[in-house]
Design an enzyme around this catalytic site. Structure first.
Site, PDB file in Angstrom:
ATOM      1  N   ALA A   1       4.127   3.181   9.761  1.00  0.00           N
ATOM      2  CA  ALA A   1       2.891   2.421   9.912  1.00  0.00           C
ATOM      3  C   ALA A   1       3.211   1.046  10.482  1.00  0.00           C
ATOM      4  CB  ALA A   1       2.206   2.276   8.558  1.00  0.00           C
TER       5      ALA A   1
ATOM      6  N   HIS B   1       2.333  -1.292   1.174  1.00  0.00           N
ATOM      7  CA  HIS B   1       3.306  -2.043   1.977  1.00  0.00           C
ATOM      8  C   HIS B   1       2.601  -2.814   3.096  1.00  0.00           C
ATOM      9  CE1 HIS B   1       7.347  -2.559   3.933  1.00  0.00           C
ATOM     10  NE2 HIS B   1       6.573  -2.698   5.000  1.00  0.00           N
ATOM     11  N   GLU B   2       1.788  -2.119   3.868  1.00  0.00           N
ATOM     12  CA  GLU B   2       1.158  -2.769   5.028  1.00  0.00           C
ATOM     13  C   GLU B   2       0.137  -3.817   4.605  1.00  0.00           C
ATOM     14  OE1 GLU B   2       2.727  -2.180   7.640  1.00  0.00           O
ATOM     15  OE2 GLU B   2       3.723  -0.345   6.968  1.00  0.00           O
TER      16      GLU B   2
ATOM     17  N   HIS C   1       1.657  -7.181   3.934  1.00  0.00           N
ATOM     18  CA  HIS C   1       1.959  -7.935   5.155  1.00  0.00           C
ATOM     19  C   HIS C   1       0.765  -8.759   5.648  1.00  0.00           C
ATOM     20  CE1 HIS C   1       5.941  -6.648   6.137  1.00  0.00           C
ATOM     21  NE2 HIS C   1       5.650  -5.386   6.324  1.00  0.00           N
TER      22      HIS C   1
ATOM     23  N   GLU D   1      10.006  -7.828   5.632  1.00  0.00           N
ATOM     24  CA  GLU D   1      10.163  -6.429   5.227  1.00  0.00           C
ATOM     25  C   GLU D   1      10.704  -6.284   3.807  1.00  0.00           C
ATOM     26  OE1 GLU D   1       8.593  -4.462   6.606  1.00  0.00           O
ATOM     27  OE2 GLU D   1       8.333  -5.194   8.653  1.00  0.00           O
TER      28      GLU D   1
HETATM   29 ZN   LIG Z   1       6.770  -3.672   6.831  1.00  0.00          ZN
END
Ligand SMILES: [Zn+2]
Length: 825
Positions: free
Chosen positions: A260, A295-296, A299, A318
């Site tokens: 992704a 996770h995304e 961000h 990350e």
């Molecule tokens: Zn990432």
């Protein structure tokens, strides 16, 4: 030395107005853009990033360019003018480019609608491919605002980072104008042009969230929508900063290189990483969808709102997201027991790679695009995550969170470096964070702490852990949790040796927060394994022992003896760790010991299989479901005849009446493992007919687990045919690379088809994994030389480090095989 890939900092972009008109028939596009610039010093040239684009017109405030000079090597273009006075100027460009086919830049993806192949155009700009779509200042710290206009065929639709401002039609073209973005980095810009459908919902504070798909798939978008809304609410509460944009779209893309991409407000996903099919999706896929979403979404703040200055600090983005995704998952789905799985999935995989001499420090100097692509690796993601977990545990949850809030507020809409985060945490915690963390981010590797005694004192000694057992003198500042008599005390070990007064019954690295290994003396070790340990600490002991044997510190039979103690365990993560260790031993020792290892495995897994059986029970829980599939697969691959027969029976039933998705992988794989060409044709036919990507991948993988080399060769050929999407090509190479019956088949096939693999993967971050997967099984010096020679002749610029790591792995395997003539089983 000046980095020739970096743009001069005397010109800064303020705002882009971009208009793109793609041609779906010829697969090219034309564009116009006006970039508002701040020219800080009088000059006569403007240098921008541009790759594979032709600039057909360039002027500044109506003055035409004198000359356009392309610098292909550095992916730049230089525009020469007579004189440009400092101040705010408008650069107007017209340009042309080609739609890519390699899943980077503006690229083509294919989906099926009404039984016809249709084209979607979509983007992937991270780390440096925005320059393939429009000339720009393509560095993370050159943030600007973006106004995007797309002119597209009128039967299609388009989405981008921001909501649509205006839409109108003219002849056959539809013009879509999007709202202006906040200041952001070029790599986060995104758009998708396609036929689309979606489901939508709102968070508690009214942020509009949608999950979009190509036609016919929106029923699979309900679960991810639910997760995305909850996840967004989790982060808004955690960071105490509102979600910065008016909407959030998550979109499933039929062809996608990685899992992704966190584009601000328009997160793109591989279909299998986002879409959930009530009837056909497995518990494992459900868990991975939750993770990828978490996770995304992290961000959107950490990465997008505050961005690294340069790719050196990629790990900061990350590592952080790879840690907090677990926190969010644990909150949203406590039944996943996710922190146990964290140890095997994240921390241990980082420890493995970082045991190599050819690992690299977390903070690493990267200059060119190939080097940037190569650090999207286990060190940036998993080691980054693990040291953040260690730091949070050291500072305390609340203090750590306050430091993060402080950092995000201080740098929002800007850029930051690793030290900015340490400074913020130091300011809030009043602890020497920076000094401690430098020892973890600036040195390669990690320590092993060995335990001995001197009267009443426990003597701890640290040195770098290396599979090749190389001596070196690094010192880490190690926070150590020591359990003693019901209490956990934390010590900071900042010298080679630490003495602690201790009574007895102690345990080091309690709950496994620390990124290091422990080597106990024999007496303490025996005491510990006969005591009561929690799951995390058992995993720690198992993995430390395995790794010590892998580095020939101790014989492998010590590991095999140890795991016999765990045959009554019922936890998924423990069995996962045991299986993965045994799998690697099987691959390396199969020539001499395959039957013995298989028998040992069958005996070890006997009890747990008896407990779990084949049938899913009501409310037995998520991890039991994962465990059952794991146990059945391990037993089947160890030639348990009952399991293999039952799997075959279930496969035949499946053709009439579909079986539980949680068991499908096992059933397909074991059916393949125990059968020949007829089964291959059957599975291939099922693959070709299938539309759901998740199911397709299960079937594709099963083509790589046959025992017959002829069939496996067919499978490899098939993986390069046009029946398999580029994004899925690596699966078969990887499965066959570790199929114990395949010997050197995957490596030979890879060599013979090098040109094709190079063509597909010479950009981007797939190549390093391909190389590792086809070389990991070797242990002879002949192979080592052969591989070295091959890559001397055939350069893989984005996998230089991976090649060195593969060669080192072969040496380690060689030592292991030589050192363990007898496995004691
Ligand atoms: Zn990432």
């Amino acid at each position: 030395m000046k980095n020739p890939y970096i743009l001069p900092k005397t010109i800064k972009p303020i705002k882009y107005n971009i208009e793109l008109t793609p041609n779906f028939n010829d697969l090219n596009f034309s564009g116009k853009e006006i970039i508002e610039l701040n020219i800080i010093k009088n000059t006569n040239e403007i240098i921008l990033n541009s790759r594979d684009l032709e600039i057909t017109s360039a002027k500044i405030n109506d003055i035409k360019v004198k000359k356009i000079i392309y610098d292909k090597e550095h992916q730049q273009v230089k525009l020469l003018f007579n004189e440009l006075k400092k101040g705010i100027l408008s650069l107007e460009l017209e340009f042309k480019g080609k739609v890519s086919q390699d899943m980077r830049g503006l690229y083509k993806s294919i989906y099926i609608n009404d039984n016809k192949e249709k084209i979607m155009l979509t983007t992937q700009f991270e780390p440096n491919d925005a320059r393939k779509c429009f000339p720009c200042f393509d560095e993370p710290n050159l943030k600007a605002k973006f106004n995007l206009t797309l002119k597209i065929p009128k039967e299609l639709d388009a989405v981008s980072n921001m909501p649509v401002k205006r839409k109108f039609e003219n002849n056959n073209l539809k013009t879509i104008i999007f709202d202006e973005t906040p200041v952001m980095s070029t790599y986060l810009l995104a758009f998708v042009i396609s036929e689309l459908e979606y489901v939508e919902g709102k968070t508690k504070d009214n942020v509009m969230v949608r999950v979009l798909t190509t036609p016919g798939k929106k029923d699979k978008a309900k679960f991810p929508l639910e997760v995305a809304i909850k996840s967004l609410e989790f982060y808004i509460n955690y960071f105490k900063i509102d979600y910065p944009l008016p909407k959030l779209d998550l979109i499933a893309i039929p062809d996608f290189e990685s899992g992704a991409m966190e584009n601000w407000g328009l997160i793109t996903y591989r279909e299998v990483a986002l879409l959930y099919d009530e009837k056909n999706s497995s518990a494992g896929i459900k868990q991975s969808i939750v993770h990828t979403i978490n996770h995304e979404l992290a961000h959107q703040w950490f990465g997008n709102l505050v961005t690294m200055k340069w790719w050196n600090d990629l790990w900061l983005n990350e590592g952080f997201a790879s840690w907090i995704e677990y926190k969010a998952t644990d909150k949203l789905f406590p039944e996943f027991d996710i922190w146990n799985q964290y140890l095997t999935d994240v921390k241990i995989s980082a420890l493995y790679l970082d045991s190599l001499q050819n690992s690299h420090p977390i903070e690493v100097n990267v200059i060119n695009p190939d080097e940037i692509n190569e650090i999207f690796d286990v060190i940036s993601y998993n080691k980054g995550s693990s040291i953040i977990m260690m730091l949070e545990n050291y500072l305390g949850e609340e203090v750590f969170r306050n430091g993060l809030k402080f950092y995000l507020n201080k740098f929002k809409y800007g850029n930051a470096e690793t030290d900015n985060l340490w400074d913020s945490l130091e300011e809030v915690s009043k602890k020497p964070v920076k000094k401690m963390m430098h020892s973890w981010t600036r040195q390669t590797g990690y320590p092993i702490i060995s335990v001995s005694f001197e009267k009443d004192n426990l003597i701890l000694k640290q040195e770098r852990f290396s599979y090749l057992n190389k001596k070196s003198n690094e010192i880490w500042k190690i926070p150590i949790n020591i359990y003693e008599e019901g209490k956990i005390n934390c010590y900071l070990m900042d010298k080679k040796i630490l003495k602690i007064k201790i009574k007895n019954n102690f345990f080091l690295n309690y709950d496994q927060f620390g990124f290091y290994r422990i080597r106990y003396d024999e007496k303490t070790f025996n005491k510990i394994i006969s005591s009561k340990l929690n799951i995390k600490n058992k995993i720690g002991i198992i993995n430390d022992t395995y790794s010590l044997s892998r580095g020939c510190y101790i014989p492998l039979k010590d590991f095999l003896n140890l795991i016999k103690n765990y045959k009554n365990e019922t936890d998924y993560a423990i069995w996962d760790e045991i299986s993965s260790g045994l799998g690697k031993i099987q691959l390396l020792f199969k020539e001499k010991h395959l039957e013995k290892i298989n028998k040992f495995t069958r005996e070890l897994f006997f009890e747990i299989h008896k407990k779990l059986g084949w049938e899913e029970k009501n409310n037995e829980g998520h991890t039991k479901i994962l465990l059952r599939a794991q146990v059945l697969a391990t037993l089947g691959f160890s030639e348990d005849k009952n399991i293999l027969n039952k799997a075959r029976k279930m496969f035949d039933e499946h053709l009439k009446n579909k079986i539980n998705p949680n068991l499908r992988s096992v059933v397909y794989n074991l059916a393949a493992f125990n059968d020949g060409i007829k089964m291959f044709n059957k599975l291939k036919e099922m693959y070709l007919k299938e539309n759901l990507q998740e199911e397709k991948i299960r079937l594709l993988v099963s083509l790589g687990v046959f025992k017959e080399k002829e069939i496996l060769r067919e499978a490899l050929k098939f993986s390069l045919s046009n029946k398999v999407k580029n994004q899925d090509t690596p699966y078969l190479l990887s499965v066959i690379g570790s199929n114990e019956y395949a010997d050197d088949l995957a490596w030979n096939f890879f060599k013979d088809n090098w040109k094709e693999y190079y063509k597909r993967f010479h950009d981007g971050h797939t190549m390093p994994n391909l190389i590792k997967s086809v070389t990991m099984r070797f242990s002879s010096s002949e192979r080592l030389n052969e591989i070295k020679e091959f890559f001397n002749k055939n350069k893989a610029e984005n996998a230089k480090r991976a090649i060195e790591q593969s060669l080192e792995m072969i040496k380690i395997n060689n030592n292991l095989v030589e050192f363990n003539k007898d496995l004691g089983i």
